[in-house]
Design a protein around this motif. Structure first.
Motif, PDB file in Angstrom:
ATOM      1  N   SER A  61       0.812  -1.215   0.000  1.00  0.00           N
ATOM      2  CA  SER A  61       0.000   0.000   0.000  1.00  0.00           C
ATOM      3  C   SER A  61       0.844   1.262   0.000  1.00  0.00           C
ATOM      4  O   SER A  61       0.381   2.313  -0.411  1.00  0.00           O
ATOM      5  N   LYS A  62       2.085   1.173   0.471  1.00  0.00           N
ATOM      6  CA  LYS A  62       2.956   2.348   0.495  1.00  0.00           C
ATOM      7  C   LYS A  62       3.699   2.543  -0.824  1.00  0.00           C
ATOM      8  O   LYS A  62       4.409   3.523  -0.991  1.00  0.00           O
ATOM      9  N   LEU A  84      12.703   1.397  -3.603  1.00  0.00           N
ATOM     10  CA  LEU A  84      11.588   2.126  -3.009  1.00  0.00           C
ATOM     11  C   LEU A  84      11.284   1.614  -1.602  1.00  0.00           C
ATOM     12  O   LEU A  84      11.111   2.388  -0.664  1.00  0.00           O
ATOM     13  N   GLU A  85      11.228   0.300  -1.451  1.00  0.00           N
ATOM     14  CA  GLU A  85      10.989  -0.278  -0.129  1.00  0.00           C
ATOM     15  C   GLU A  85      12.073   0.143   0.858  1.00  0.00           C
ATOM     16  O   GLU A  85      11.775   0.480   2.009  1.00  0.00           O
ATOM     17  N   SER A  86      13.327   0.162   0.413  1.00  0.00           N
ATOM     18  CA  SER A  86      14.442   0.566   1.277  1.00  0.00           C
ATOM     19  C   SER A  86      14.334   2.036   1.669  1.00  0.00           C
ATOM     20  O   SER A  86      14.610   2.399   2.821  1.00  0.00           O
ATOM     21  N   LEU A  87      13.939   2.881   0.726  1.00  0.00           N
ATOM     22  CA  LEU A  87      13.758   4.300   1.033  1.00  0.00           C
ATOM     23  C   LEU A  87      12.662   4.505   2.070  1.00  0.00           C
ATOM     24  O   LEU A  87      12.814   5.295   3.014  1.00  0.00           O
ATOM     25  N   ILE A  88      11.554   3.809   1.911  1.00  0.00           N
ATOM     26  CA  ILE A  88      10.447   3.928   2.855  1.00  0.00           C
ATOM     27  C   ILE A  88      10.891   3.493   4.247  1.00  0.00           C
ATOM     28  O   ILE A  88      10.620   4.176   5.248  1.00  0.00           O
ATOM     29  N   PRO A 144       3.043  11.291  -2.766  1.00  0.00           N
ATOM     30  CA  PRO A 144       3.184  10.740  -4.116  1.00  0.00           C
ATOM     31  C   PRO A 144       2.619  11.716  -5.169  1.00  0.00           C
ATOM     32  O   PRO A 144       1.577  12.329  -4.951  1.00  0.00           O
ATOM     33  N   THR A 145       3.336  11.847  -6.257  1.00  0.00           N
ATOM     34  CA  THR A 145       2.872  12.636  -7.380  1.00  0.00           C
ATOM     35  C   THR A 145       1.867  11.807  -8.161  1.00  0.00           C
ATOM     36  O   THR A 145       2.107  10.634  -8.432  1.00  0.00           O
ATOM     37  N   VAL A 146       0.753  12.419  -8.521  1.00  0.00           N
ATOM     38  CA  VAL A 146      -0.252  11.720  -9.302  1.00  0.00           C
ATOM     39  C   VAL A 146      -0.326  12.372 -10.681  1.00  0.00           C
ATOM     40  O   VAL A 146      -0.561  13.574 -10.794  1.00  0.00           O
TER      41      VAL A 146
END
Length: 72
Positions: A2-3, A49-53, A66-68
């Protein structure tokens, strides 16, 4: 998962002879990872991305919004 609502930019680099992966919602370096195939670039991008989060959460920093992009 979800993230994982962030944009991932993947483009071929003749100079590097691989696909480069960028995560434009996160400040810093333009390209975060790469892959020899498009599929490996996607997998590496998800891992980055997972590591950054995880790093943002561990530091107590808020995640970027998040940019949409709107497709017309």
């Amino acid at each position: 998962m979800s993230k994982l609502k962030y944009q991932m930019v993947i483009q071929w680099s003749e100079e590097d002879d691989c696909f480069l992966v960028g995560l434009p919602d996160f400040p810093g370096q333009r390209w975060r990872t790469h892959g020899d195939t498009y599929e490996s670039a996607v997998a590496n991008g998800i891992e980055a991305l997972e590591s950054l989060i995880i790093a943002y959460e561990a530091a107590g920093d808020p995640l970027p919004k998040p940019t949409v992009s709107r497709v017309l």
